[in-house]
Write a protein that holds these residues in place. Structure first.
Motif, short mmCIF file in Angstrom:
data_model
loop_
_atom_site.label_atom_id
_atom_site.label_comp_id
_atom_site.label_asym_id
_atom_site.label_seq_id
_atom_site.Cartn_x
_atom_site.Cartn_y
_atom_site.Cartn_z
N SER A 175 0.93 3.41 -1.23
CA SER A 175 1.02 2.25 -0.36
C SER A 175 -0.31 1.52 -0.27
O SER A 175 -1.35 2.14 -0.07
N PRO A 176 -0.29 0.18 -0.43
CA PRO A 176 -1.55 -0.57 -0.34
C PRO A 176 -2.12 -0.59 1.08
O PRO A 176 -3.30 -0.89 1.25
N THR A 177 -1.30 -0.28 2.08
CA THR A 177 -1.83 -0.37 3.45
C THR A 177 -2.33 0.96 3.98
O THR A 177 -3.34 1.00 4.65
N VAL A 178 -1.64 2.05 3.70
CA VAL A 178 -2.06 3.33 4.25
C VAL A 178 -2.42 4.34 3.17
O VAL A 178 -2.73 5.49 3.46
N GLY A 179 -2.34 3.91 1.90
CA GLY A 179 -2.44 4.87 0.81
C GLY A 179 -3.85 5.16 0.35
O GLY A 179 -4.84 4.79 0.98
N LEU A 180 -3.89 5.84 -0.77
CA LEU A 180 -5.14 6.33 -1.33
C LEU A 180 -5.50 5.52 -2.56
O LEU A 180 -6.68 5.31 -2.87
N GLY A 197 -14.39 -0.92 -8.06
CA GLY A 197 -14.63 -2.30 -8.45
C GLY A 197 -13.43 -3.06 -8.95
O GLY A 197 -13.54 -3.93 -9.79
N MET A 198 -12.24 -2.69 -8.44
CA MET A 198 -11.05 -3.48 -8.79
C MET A 198 -10.34 -3.94 -7.52
O MET A 198 -9.18 -3.60 -7.30
N PRO A 199 -11.04 -4.72 -6.67
CA PRO A 199 -10.43 -5.11 -5.39
C PRO A 199 -9.16 -5.92 -5.59
O PRO A 199 -8.29 -5.94 -4.73
N GLU A 200 -9.04 -6.60 -6.75
CA GLU A 200 -7.84 -7.40 -7.02
C GLU A 200 -6.60 -6.51 -7.00
O GLU A 200 -5.56 -6.88 -6.47
N ALA A 201 -6.75 -5.33 -7.62
CA ALA A 201 -5.61 -4.43 -7.76
C ALA A 201 -5.34 -3.65 -6.48
O ALA A 201 -4.30 -3.03 -6.34
N ASN A 244 -4.54 -4.47 -3.52
CA ASN A 244 -3.39 -4.89 -2.72
C ASN A 244 -2.08 -4.84 -3.50
O ASN A 244 -1.06 -5.28 -3.01
N HIS A 245 -2.14 -4.33 -4.72
CA HIS A 245 -0.92 -4.30 -5.53
C HIS A 245 0.10 -3.36 -4.92
O HIS A 245 -0.23 -2.25 -4.52
N GLN A 246 1.36 -3.81 -4.84
CA GLN A 246 2.41 -2.96 -4.30
C GLN A 246 3.05 -2.18 -5.45
O GLN A 246 3.98 -2.64 -6.08
N TRP A 247 2.52 -0.99 -5.69
CA TRP A 247 2.96 -0.23 -6.86
C TRP A 247 4.46 0.00 -6.85
O TRP A 247 5.11 -0.05 -7.88
#
Lengths: 276, 432, 295
Positions: C128-133, C142-146, C148-151
């Motif tokens: 999870s992009p909100t509570v995950g690891l 150094g990949m802040p773009e990724a 927030n990705h919703q895997w």
């Protein structure tokens, strides 16, 4: 043998081993760390270690989820079901491997076909049968269902018994030993590694099963570990540490026991799966 | 002659009386009651009510069997299909109840319900009336269109909670948070029903009760037709507004992959200032120990025809048609709606009552009082859309479609078009 | 006399398993099979209508059926080949007994014991992009773009992520079976090959792999059957979403039968799934049989 390999291969091998090992251990480390943190800490920094680890969380999860009850239910159901499966299927596997009769192959295929039926599809008809028998909401509903999970066990026992020479039984027959004694005193002791393997595999499956207890065991006092753990997740919405603690409480004991007996299980499989 | 007649009459009457009394004491009737209320506090309250009823009615014994929520539907369907339903059955008000009624498995209670209806809050009869007939009585009440907010965060951001009275104000407040670097709305649509509820509440604000009820019920009740089509501008506007929230970036990052609990957790831990769920959110906040939680009605659009109307959910107690003793079952149903029972339900279950009793003397938590206030203040009440629409069209065109609209797989107009197609196909296939 | 006693004895041996299996597995399956020719609302028996092959005909015009079938085939292909290749690699490495091999194989065991529900919940949280690891980890490197990705919430990554988790779960069992297979290869074969000057690669290619064929067949058939029946991981992790992106046949069946109130149609899907699995595993067994003869 490993030492004889070129250095680059050895490094590659260790790299592969480490990647897989880390991918398994990391989630566990994360779970343990998360359980020990406060909810505020969890939302602020998923990586950090807990400032003051709260080990009481496991006891809290255990008590709130009534895990004593859940484990007793699960262990009782699983023990009876596994015993039944091993008893029925070792017999059937022996019959399919050592006896000649018409429709033997067809019967074997009939037993295997069940492996390919998605269990969700028989959910409703099975429920109706159990309801007709008046067994819904009792331990027997799930236990009888597990008794029907024969395909893998029969497949396995048949292969194992096929590896035991038929001459053994013939010799016993010549000596006038009854069929029951041949089965119980000669064949079963020989098949004990296979029995151990089947017992362990089924123990894991049945202990972890979710769908059948969900449908059949409505009464809270009958709930199994998996069922209780899921209910716990639902009723503790925002308490991440407690939810993760419940996950650990539900997984750790079987895991530890399983790891202790790992060698026996592995040797059981070696002797069992490949006898044929 | 007259004298003899009178003697005869007295004799007959006394025989009848003796017979009736004897019959009553000898023939104590046992009624099976099934419900999905298996977890406290709901189960505790119902068990208490059953005990109270049995004590007050020595000639009737109600026996309560509770089922785990997910298995209940299967158990009940099996029982109905096998012709052995309980004497009193709790069913989900709305589509489930309609399905049973439609296949003739519930007793018609129209006349019996009429006096009870007088104390019912306006609009709620939609939950149990099918084809002009009534099939049960309501038990508790949950509100759906509630918006929870974090007053401390709003204060820090200089947002006036009063601005949340309209959708436009809610969006403006969300923009202020986003500009300040805070993703405003905690939302997780993994299980689809959360997105369903968002769309439901937006749509409910755009339509009048009449329009809203009809657009759903047209798939359940042959006697209902809808002037509004799903492909019309009003429903499509609801999809557009829903999509705009995601496009503007107001939903928290995991909005398509998180489940509702995760979203709730983000809100309760102060990571996002807004979160929408039903009245049960009050209980969730309590469990989570969250303190900075306030609530208001889910913001309707500024031009809403009925801006104070509420979306509701309730459980329905019905009498399956092969019931042992319909009259005895009716007495239990009536008891359920009494002030004494409803007070017990509200106080112990942390929930609302569908009946308009004076609650001023009842023990209620402040947030529960506030919810009761929203209910009392409501011009109207409607059920959740998923209670009044056929399950197939609902699942495909609201549950699945709401994700598709967010991902861009369906445009708002397309979502409306396929929904209308499903509804028309369904009515045609049933020759309505 | 004794012969006839013997000839009947197998019946007693087979009876209990046959009884339970028939009553509690095959009987419901037959009822389900029959219901695939009907249409009913699941409520009253009176509403059941016999519709013949209509449910099957409808399937072929249902784009979501084809979508689920495609997802399922892709899933099986990727997952089974990965499990076999990775499983064989790890089994060969572990079987050559590097230092620490028993610690490693103990660790590789862990996922076997965990329930799918637990695994699903665990990975859903971690991804999870909100509570995950995973998100914070990506932004840390150094990949802040990724970050927030919703895997599990985007069309391109939902099914691949389930594949990864599935392989993670199943690999241990495959390694276990394959190591067991490797240990049955007689040592003198390998010894002889080495004395003849064969390289480790040659030994693997020309001695080990051909001898492993039977156990490889078992592993492949089991993995294929299980992968076709994939259900609980999808239900726990994505529910088949977003918008059917990770929907496989058993999930599609579940949603039709239980969520959309059309059990007849749902069963028709299950029956097709059964036929597909039967054909694929039959084909695998036939191929391996032929291969064995060729050797």
């Amino acid at each position: 043998m490993f030492k004889s390999l070129p250095l680059i291969v050895r490094i590659g091998a260790y790299l592969l081993l480490s990647i897989l090992a880390l991918s398994i251990l990391l989630p566990f480390a994360w779970m343990i760390a998360t359980a020990l943190k406060t909810t505020a800490e969890i939302s602020q920094s998923p990586f950090s270690l807990p400032a003051t680890p709260n080990f009481g969380v496991f006891a809290e999860a255990w008590l709130q989820g009534d895990f004593t009850r859940l484990y007793l239910n699960s262990l009782g159901i699983t023990a009876i079901a596994v015993t039944g499966i091993v008893a029925c299927c070792s017999a059937a596997g022996y019959a399919l491997a050592h006896f000649e009769f018409r429709a033997k192959e067809a019967l074997f295929l009939y037993f295997l076909a069940g492996m390919m039926i998605p269990p969700q599809v028989i959910l409703v008809p099975s429920f109706k049968i159990m309801a007709t028998l008046g067994l819904v909401n009792s331990y027997w509903s799930v236990i009888l269902t597990y008794f029907a999970w024969v395909p893998f066990a029969i497949f396995f026992f048949r292969a194992y018994f096929a590896g035991i020479p038929r001459e053994l039984a013939e010799a016993a027959r010549v000596e006038g030993i009854s069929e029951w004694d041949i089965y119980l005193r000669v064949m079963l002791p020989l098949a004990s590694p296979a029995m151990a393997t089947v017992a362990i595999v089924y123990f894991i499956w049945i202990f972890n099963d979710f769908m059948w207890p969900l449908v059949y065991l409505n009464d809270q006092s009958l709930r199994t570990v998996t069922l209780g753990m899921m209910a716990f997740q639902g009723s503790h919405a925002a308490l991440m540490n407690l939810k993760v603690a419940a996950l650990l409480v539900a997984t750790a004991p079987p895991l530890i026991i399983f790891l202790i007996f790992r060698r026996q299980i592995q040797s059981g499989l070696v002797e069992g799966a490949l006898k044929a | 002659m007259n004298h003899i007649r009178r003697l005869q009459a007295v004799a007959l009457a006394s025989i009848a009386l003796a017979f009736w009394q004897g019959g009553a004491s000898a023939q104590q009737v046992t009624l099976d009651l099934w419900s999905e209320l298996s977890a406290p506090p709901e189960s505790t309250v119902l068990n208490k009510v059953v005990d109270m009823f049995n004590a007050a009615n020595p000639d009737i014994v109600v026996k309560h069997t509770s089922f785990e929520n997910t298995a209940y539907e299967t158990a009940l369907r099996t029982a109905f299909a096998g012709g052995t339903p309980p004497d009193i059955a709790e069913v989900n008000a709305g589509s489930n109840a309609f399905q049973y009624a439609q296949s003739g498995q519930l007793t018609d209670l129209t006349e019996f319900v009429k006096p009870i209806e007088e104390k019912l809050r306006p609009g709620l009869e939609t939950m149990y009336q099918y084809d002009g007939k009534s099939y049960g009585v309501l038990w508790g009440l949950k509100l759906g269109n509630i918006l929870y907010y974090n007053p401390e965060m709003l204060n820090a951001q200089g947002v006036d909670p009063a601005s949340l009275a309209t959708w436009e104000g809610f969006m403006a407040a969300s923009k202020m948070f986003l500009d300040a670097g805070v993703t405003p709305i905690a939302f997780g649509d993994r299980d689809q029903w959360t997105g369903n509820h968002y769309f439901n509440h937006i749509l409910h604000g755009i339509l009048s009760k009449e329009e809203y009820d009809r657009i759903g019920l047209q798939t359940l009740d042959p006697s209902v037709t809808s002037a509004i089509k799903w492909s019309d501008p009003k429903p499509v506007r609801a999809w557009e507004l829903f999509k705009a929230v995601a496009d503007a970036g107001y939903f928290t990052a995991g909005y398509l992959s998180d489940d509702n609990d995760t979203a709730a957790g983000l809100f309760f831990s102060g990571k996002a200032p807004f979160y929408s769920t039903g009245s049960w959110g009050v209980g969730m906040a309590k469990n989570a120990g969250a303190e900075n939680v306030a609530l208001t009605l889910f913001p309707p659009v500024a031009d809403s025809p009925e801006p104070t109307a509420v979306v509701t959910n309730s459980l329905l107690f019905t009498i399956p048609s092969p019931s042992k003793d319909v009259e005895a079952a009716k007495r239990f149903l009536e008891f359920l709606t009494s002030e004494q029972v409803q007070k017990l339900y509200v106080e112990e279950n942390f929930d609302l009552s569908p009946y308009a009793y004076d609650t001023s003397a009842w023990t209620m938590d402040p947030s529960l009082r506030q919810l009761a206030g929203l209910l009392e203040n409501a011009q109207n009440a409607s059920p959740f859309l998923d209670m009044i629409e056929d399950v197939k069209c609902m699942q495909e065109n609201v549950n699945e479609a709401n994700v598709a609209v967010l991902t861009g797989d369906l445009s708002p107009q397309e979502a409306g078009d396929i929904h209308q197609e499903c509804v028309e196909g369904l009515r045609a296939s049933r020759n309505w | 006399m004794r012969r006839s006693g013997r000839s009947k004895f197998y019946i007693w041996l087979l009876l209990p398993a046959f009884f339970f299996y028939t009553v509690f597995w095959m009987l419901p399956a037959v009822v389900a099979f029959l219901s695939s020719f009907t249409q009913w609302n699941g409520v009253s028996l009176a509403s059941i209508r016999w519709v013949g092959l209509a449910n099957y005909a409808e399937l072929f015009n249902d784009r979501w059926f084809w979508n689920a079938l495609r997802n399922n085939l892709v899933f099986v292909a990727v997952v089974v080949s990965s499990i076999v290749i990775l499983g064989m690699t790890y089994a060969l490495i572990l079987n050559s007994k590097p230092r620490g091999h028993s610690v490693f194989s103990t660790i590789f065991f862990i996922p076997i014991v965990l329930s799918s529900v637990v695994i699903g919940l665990l990975f859903t949280q971690m991804l999870s992009p909100t509570v995950g690891l995973v998100g914070p980890a990506l932004s840390a490197i150094g990949m802040p773009e990724a970050a927030n990705h919703q895997w599990l919430g985007s069309r391109d990554t939902a099914l691949p992520m389930i594949m990864v988790v599935y392989i993670w779960r199943e690999l241990g069992f495959a390694i276990l079976l394959l190591i067991a297979g490797l240990q049955t290869i007689p040592k003198d074969y390998l010894e002889a090959a080495r004395i003849d000057g064969a390289t480790p690669w040659d030994i693997t290619r020309y001695v080990t792999l051909p001898l492993m064929r039977p156990i490889l067949t078992v592993v492949i058939v089991l993995a294929t059957t299980n992968a076709f029946l994939l259900f609980d991981l999808v239900i726990v992790m994505t529910n088949g979403g977003p918008f059917h992106a990770s929907e496989v046949l058993s999930v599609f069946m579940y949603s039709e039968a239980f969520l959309k109130g059309n059990p007849g149609y749902g069963t028709a899907i299950a029956m097709l799934l059964f036929v597909i699995i039967l054909c694929v595993s039959g084909l695998q067994l036939a191929l391996s049989g032929r291969g064995q003869k060729a050797n």
